[in-house]
Each structure stands twice: as C-alpha cells, then as structure tokens.
Design an enzyme around this catalytic site. Structure first.
Site, PDB file in Angstrom:
ATOM      1  N   LYS A 180       0.881  -1.174   0.000  1.00 19.95           N
ATOM      2  CA  LYS A 180       0.000   0.000   0.000  1.00 19.95           C
ATOM      3  C   LYS A 180       0.915   1.220   0.000  1.00 19.95           C
ATOM      4  CE  LYS A 180      -1.976   2.978   1.941  1.00 19.95           C
ATOM      5  NZ  LYS A 180      -1.771   4.387   1.538  1.00 19.95           N
ATOM      6  N   GLU A 256       9.579   1.505  10.894  1.00 17.30           N
ATOM      7  CA  GLU A 256      10.557   2.593  10.771  1.00 17.30           C
ATOM      8  C   GLU A 256       9.754   3.885  10.863  1.00 17.30           C
ATOM      9  OE1 GLU A 256      12.649   1.671   7.143  1.00 17.30           O
ATOM     10  OE2 GLU A 256      13.604  -0.059   8.059  1.00 17.30           O
ATOM     11  N   CYS A 290      13.503  11.054   6.970  1.00 15.05           N
ATOM     12  CA  CYS A 290      13.333  10.634   8.370  1.00 15.05           C
ATOM     13  C   CYS A 290      14.615  10.832   9.160  1.00 15.05           C
ATOM     14  CB  CYS A 290      12.912   9.175   8.419  1.00 15.05           C
ATOM     15  SG  CYS A 290      14.048   8.105   7.531  1.00 15.05           S
ATOM     16  N   GLU A 392       8.491  16.349  15.614  1.00 16.60           N
ATOM     17  CA  GLU A 392       8.984  16.206  14.235  1.00 16.60           C
ATOM     18  C   GLU A 392       8.205  17.151  13.318  1.00 16.60           C
ATOM     19  OE1 GLU A 392       7.904  12.692  11.873  1.00 16.60           O
ATOM     20  OE2 GLU A 392      10.026  12.499  11.365  1.00 16.60           O
TER      21      GLU A 392
HETATM   22  P1  NAD Z   1       2.111   8.419   7.406  1.00 16.72           P
HETATM   23  O1  NAD Z   1       2.250   7.651   8.675  1.00 16.72           O
HETATM   24  O2  NAD Z   1       1.132   9.522   7.361  1.00 16.72           O
HETATM   25  O3  NAD Z   1       1.694   7.443   6.220  1.00 16.72           O
HETATM   26  C1  NAD Z   1       2.495   6.345   5.841  1.00 16.72           C
HETATM   27  C2  NAD Z   1       1.629   5.295   5.194  1.00 16.72           C
HETATM   28  O4  NAD Z   1       0.728   4.768   6.157  1.00 16.72           O
HETATM   29  C3  NAD Z   1       0.780   5.808   4.043  1.00 16.72           C
HETATM   30  O5  NAD Z   1       0.796   4.843   3.022  1.00 16.72           O
HETATM   31  C4  NAD Z   1      -0.602   5.931   4.677  1.00 16.72           C
HETATM   32  O6  NAD Z   1      -1.652   5.838   3.768  1.00 16.72           O
HETATM   33  C5  NAD Z   1      -0.587   4.752   5.630  1.00 16.72           C
HETATM   34  N1  NAD Z   1      -1.520   4.836   6.767  1.00 16.72           N
HETATM   35  C6  NAD Z   1      -1.928   5.943   7.427  1.00 16.72           C
HETATM   36  N2  NAD Z   1      -2.765   5.603   8.441  1.00 16.72           N
HETATM   37  C7  NAD Z   1      -2.879   4.254   8.424  1.00 16.72           C
HETATM   38  C8  NAD Z   1      -3.604   3.302   9.213  1.00 16.72           C
HETATM   39  N3  NAD Z   1      -4.357   3.678  10.236  1.00 16.72           N
HETATM   40  N4  NAD Z   1      -3.495   1.975   8.893  1.00 16.72           N
HETATM   41  C9  NAD Z   1      -2.724   1.587   7.870  1.00 16.72           C
HETATM   42  N5  NAD Z   1      -2.026   2.434   7.082  1.00 16.72           N
HETATM   43  C10 NAD Z   1      -2.096   3.749   7.352  1.00 16.72           C
HETATM   44  O7  NAD Z   1       3.576   8.913   7.023  1.00 16.72           O
HETATM   45  P2  NAD Z   1       3.994   9.882   5.822  1.00 16.72           P
HETATM   46  O8  NAD Z   1       3.463  11.231   6.135  1.00 16.72           O
HETATM   47  O9  NAD Z   1       3.660   9.220   4.536  1.00 16.72           O
HETATM   48  O10 NAD Z   1       5.577   9.879   5.948  1.00 16.72           O
HETATM   49  C11 NAD Z   1       6.289  10.755   6.772  1.00 16.72           C
HETATM   50  C12 NAD Z   1       6.644  10.075   8.087  1.00 16.72           C
HETATM   51  O11 NAD Z   1       7.381   8.889   7.825  1.00 16.72           O
HETATM   52  C13 NAD Z   1       7.535  10.913   8.976  1.00 16.72           C
HETATM   53  O12 NAD Z   1       7.109  10.774  10.307  1.00 16.72           O
HETATM   54  C14 NAD Z   1       8.908  10.263   8.820  1.00 16.72           C
HETATM   55  O13 NAD Z   1       9.789  10.460   9.893  1.00 16.72           O
HETATM   56  C15 NAD Z   1       8.535   8.835   8.659  1.00 16.72           C
HETATM   57  N6  NAD Z   1       9.609   8.092   7.981  1.00 16.72           N
HETATM   58  C16 NAD Z   1      10.392   7.252   8.715  1.00 16.72           C
HETATM   59  C17 NAD Z   1      11.427   6.571   8.105  1.00 16.72           C
HETATM   60  C18 NAD Z   1      12.326   5.661   8.890  1.00 16.72           C
HETATM   61  O14 NAD Z   1      13.074   4.915   8.260  1.00 16.72           O
HETATM   62  N7  NAD Z   1      12.292   5.663  10.199  1.00 16.72           N
HETATM   63  C19 NAD Z   1      11.663   6.750   6.732  1.00 16.72           C
HETATM   64  C20 NAD Z   1      10.842   7.635   6.025  1.00 16.72           C
HETATM   65  C21 NAD Z   1       9.812   8.295   6.656  1.00 16.72           C
END
Ligand code: NAD
Length: 488
Positions: A180, A256, A290, A392
């Site tokens: 997804k 992550e 991230c 963040e």
């Molecule tokens: P997000 O959590 O908003 O969304 C990530 C994914 O999760 C999307 O595909 C979204 O549709 C899905 N999602 C959202 N709610 C959900 C639920 N309840 N159930 C299942 N799936 C769900 O994150 P984002 O805004 O896309 O990305 C930015 C975030 O990602 C930042 O917090 C960043 O730090 C983190 N990030 C972490 C790493 C790492 O390696 N630690 C790497 C990249 C990004």
C-alpha cells in the site's frame, strides 16, 4: 505508462478495482493533476491478499532458491531498463530535483533487490552439537522459511526506495507481498508491477493496492487476518494505530517511524565539513527525510560562526522546477503538509525564536503558485522543551542551540521520545568513540550523514521504530526459524 500509475495491481493484472472511487494525484510543484488513482475497496484488498496466499503455494513457493534469486536480481535490470520512466514518475509525484532522484531514489530503489538477493545467496543455517547423558549426543540445526504474506505500507518521502527496501528482502526470502503505497505518491509502486511481470515474478507474489490509511486500503490490509506480518514506514502515531490492529492474531510488525534527530557539532570539528553535512541533513529533499536533522547543538565557542555559515548555505538554496540544473530545493509534498510545517514556523516566532533565515513562503515564478513551496528556515534562541524543538516537523528547518560540555550535549541529544539518527562532528576520534555509544539512536554518524552500507542494521530506538532491517538483519523479520534437534 501514465495509464497504469493509478491502477491497483492484483495477481499480475492491472485493475481499477471495485470501489468506483478515485482520488487525484496532485503535483506538489504547481498543483496540477498528474493522474487519477483508483482506490481499492475492502474486497480488492481481500483479492490481493488471497492472490498473495495462493502464490505461496504455487510455483513461487516451490521454486529453488537460485532460481528465485535470479528473478529478484532481474528486477534490478527491469527497473534500470525503465530508469527514465521511473525517474519521471517519481519526480512528478514528489517534485524533488531530478538531480537528487536520479542519484538516490531510482538507483537505490533498484539496488535494494540486488543487495538482498546477494545476502540470501550467501545465507547459511546454524548448527549446534550438544552432549547428552547417554554419550551419543544430539545435533541441532536451524532452517528458515518465508514468513508468508507480508503487508508493506510505505510513505511519500522516498517512495520507490523505501518501498523496495522492504519488498526486496521480502521477495528474496520467498514471501509474497501486498503493498500500500502512500496516497501522495502511488506511481512508481504501481509501475513496479509491470517490471515484475516482465522479469517472471509469478502472479500474486507482488500486489499493489491504492488508498488512504484509516477506513481505507491501509487499514483494510492491516486488519486482514490472512496477512502474516506488517512492515511499515511512516509516522509514529500511524505506527501505533497499525500496531493495535496487528495485535489481533499476534501478527509481527517491523516499524521505521519518525525522528527528531540531533546533530552535535564540537568546536574541534572541521567546520567546512560540518556545514556541508548539516546543510544536507537539514535541507535535503526539502527536509523530508526521516534521518534529517532538526536539532543542531553547537559548542559555544564556534556557535556564532556556525550559525552564520549555515545561514549562508541556506540562502544559497534555489527553489525551482525539478528539471532545472540550478534547483537544489523542491517543494514539500503537499499544501496540507505545508500548512503543518508553516504552523511550526508561526509557533517558533510566537515562542520568541530568532529567525536566522527564512520563515515563510518564497516568491517564485507565477507558474509555481499552486505548488507547496516553502523557505529553508533556521531558528535560534528557543527555550528547551518548546514544541518546535521537540516535535517532528518534517520540513527544511532546524533550531540551533549552543552547549558547553560533553555531558550536557549528550543529555540534550537524548532528551526526546525519538531515537532514529544522530550526526557528530569532531576531529577527535577518541571523543567520537566516547560520545557515539551514549546517544540512544538506531544509527549515529561521525563526520557524515546518510552514508549507508546496506548490509548494516537500520531502524530506530524508542518511538522511532521496532526492529532492524538491512543486510542479514532483515531475515529476522522476513523469515521464520525452526530449530531441528536430532538425537544421535
Ligand atoms: P504516514 O504515517 O502519514 O503514512 C504512511 C503510510 O501509512 C501511508 O501509506 C498511509 O496511507 C498509511 N496509513 C496511514 N494511516 C494508516 C492506518 N491507520 N493503517 C494503515 N495504514 C495507514 O507517514 P507519511 O506522512 O507518509 O511519511 C512521513 C513520516 O514517515 C515521517 O514521520 C517520517 O519520519 C517517517 N519516515 C520514517 C522513516 C524511517 O526509516 N524511520 C523513513 C521515512 C519516513
């Protein structure tokens, strides 16, 4: 090719799905519509999971390891052969400079398949001899199986790279996946379906479903009891929601998550290196990494010089169209995300910050007005504990604070619920060795940032994640181990 970007990919076939619902994929550069995306219904998600389950008992599940790894390695060539198409799609969805995506996103997105094919090729089981009271002994050996159907949920900041970082090891270990992608960046994940077909990945091994999180494809996937484990990259609060649903049926998770990463700049650093590295760690990908730095701690004797040099570096950034050679800073991913980042810009000023540079929306060509542009921003003088220094933001910004002693800066760096990454800048290696292990993060760099050997463990401590992926560490999540004990 643009046709397939918004389609689901189930059992080797592109499909609009059954929901009759679509949403727009919008360019963060100018606000124009890129394509329509077909949202998967709960039935579509069920079909994708069923296809994945069936693939495990089909040719994929019975395939010799060497043949499977040949196919996984073939995916690298498949992506590389379509490099320009993947690049154009990733740049369109994210708005990031072509220079960045062509060096990072697409090559690393492809390399993720090769590294895990190599790791599996060289993987070996363990054996343990044990004495027994009758003197004949016993032999234990381990054997690993694929974990099963893996749900992969990925974010928008490095769409292809972060998705293949999970799909690569999952397939190399013999699993089947349902992916997804982020609703903001669906294209390259959808395009990967075509590559999978072209290199002989059997139908059902790789599936893509589009949609949102709650009450949409993301949640449907996690709640599907036929999914054996979920690997997720995204925000910490999303991780919490996913973990609750994954608890039903005791499904394994690998997370992550977010960060509020520190950089520690000691007075004995090479200041030019520290500025060059911090300029990248704060502003690369418009701060949407991230591992990016949002808290910079600088030893007091070089504080003023450092602030002034980082200000100059920030002022040299050029916002502009991704294709332009002079562009160094793309837009944020969306206007919604910009609103969030701007709310922190406002809160910083209200909290009494000195705005060293930036703080608003840049004036750009009128053709870019519809985009999610934002100025690179640096603050000083905020009180410890202010939300701008603890939460963040995920934008091109940082707060710089002076420090006086090693113990003080270690405490400051660790004073966060997150624990993803840290950069330490010093020419004194003894100090680096002393300080680095005391920082509670999954990864700490000395005199660098984002230098990644893909064989090493990657992940976050505290609220920045669960588990480590990378190299053979990924096998702990993507395989199930059995110990076989033979009494001799
Ligand atoms: P997000 O959590 O908003 O969304 C990530 C994914 O999760 C999307 O595909 C979204 O549709 C899905 N999602 C959202 N709610 C959900 C639920 N309840 N159930 C299942 N799936 C769900 O994150 P984002 O805004 O896309 O990305 C930015 C975030 O990602 C930042 O917090 C960043 O730090 C983190 N990030 C972490 C790493 C790492 O390696 N630690 C790497 C990249 C990004």
């Amino acid at each position: 090719m643009s046709e397939i970007r918004g389609l689901n990919f189930i059992s080797g076939k592109y499909t609009r799905g059954t929901s009759n619902k679509t949403f727009d994929n919008i360019s963060p550069v100018d606000g124009n519509k890129i394509c329509e995306v077909h949202e998967a219904s709960i039935e579509d998600v069920e079909s994708a999971v069923t296809a994945a389950r069936q693939a495990l008992s089909g040719p994929w599940g019975k395939m010799e390891l060497s043949e499977r790894l040949k196919i996984v390695s073939g995916i690298v060539d498949g992506i590389t052969n379509k490099f320009e198409e993947f690049l154009a799609a990733e740049v369109a969805d994210t708005g990031k400079p072509v220079k960045l995506a062509s060096h990072l996103d697409i090559p690393r997105g492809a390399a993720n398949f090769q590294i895990f094919a190599d790791i599996m090729r060289n993987h070996h089981d363990s054996a343990f001899h044990m004495p027994t009271p009758d003197g004949t002994g016993a032999l234990n050996y381990t054997t690993s199986r694929p974990k099963g159907v893996i749900g992969v949920i990925s974010p928008w900041n490095l769409p292809l790279l972060l998705m293949t970082w999970k799909v690569g090891p999952a397939l190399a270990c013999g699993n089947a996946v349902v992916v997804k992608p982020s609703e903001e960046t669906p294209s390259t994940t959808a395009m990967l379906g075509e590559v999978m077909n072209s290199v002989g990945v059997p139908p059902g091994v790789f599936n893509v479903i589009h949609g949102f999180g709650p009450n949409s494809a993301g949640e449907f996937l996690v709640k599907n009891s036929n999914v054996d484990a979920i690997t997720f990259t995204g925000e910490t609060v999303t991780g919490e929601a996913i973990m609750k649903n994954a608890a039903i049926g005791i499904r394994d998770v690998s997370f992550e998550l977010g960060g509020k990463n520190p950089a520690i700049v000691f007075a004995d650093c090479d200041i030019d290196k520290a500025i060059e590295g911090t300029n990248r760690s704060v502003f690369a990908n418009c701060g949407q990494v991230c591992l990016g730095t949002e808290r910079v701690f600088v030893e007091r004797s070089i504080f003023k010089e450092f602030v002034s040099k980082l200000k100059e570096a920030a002022q040299n950034h050029v916002c502009g169209r991704p294709e332009s050679d002079s562009t160094t800073l793309g837009p944020l991913i969306s206007k919604e995300h910009r609103d969030k980042v701007l709310s922190y810009y406002k809160a910083a000023v209200e909290g009494g910050a000195t705005v060293v540079v930036g703080g608003g929306i840049p004036e750009l060509d009128s053709s870019l007005e519809g985009g999610a542009w934002i100025e690179p921003t640096i603050w000083t003088d905020l009180e410890d504990g202010h939300p701008v220094t603890t939460e963040e933001i995920f934008g091109p910004c940082c707060h710089i604070r002076p420090f006086d002693t090693e113990d003080e800066v270690i405490a400051l760096a660790n004073d966060t619920p997150y624990g993803l990454a840290c950069s330490i800048w010093t020419e004194n290696l003894t100090k680096a060795h002393r300080v680095a292990p005391q920082i509670k993060t999954g990864i700490t760099w000395v005199n660098s940032w984002f230098l990644r050997d893909l064989r090493t463990p990657f992940g976050g401590s505290k609220q920045s994640g669960i588990g480590r992926e990378g190299g053979s560490y990924s096998l702990e999540f993507y395989t199930d181990l059995t110990n076989i004990c033979i009494k001799l």
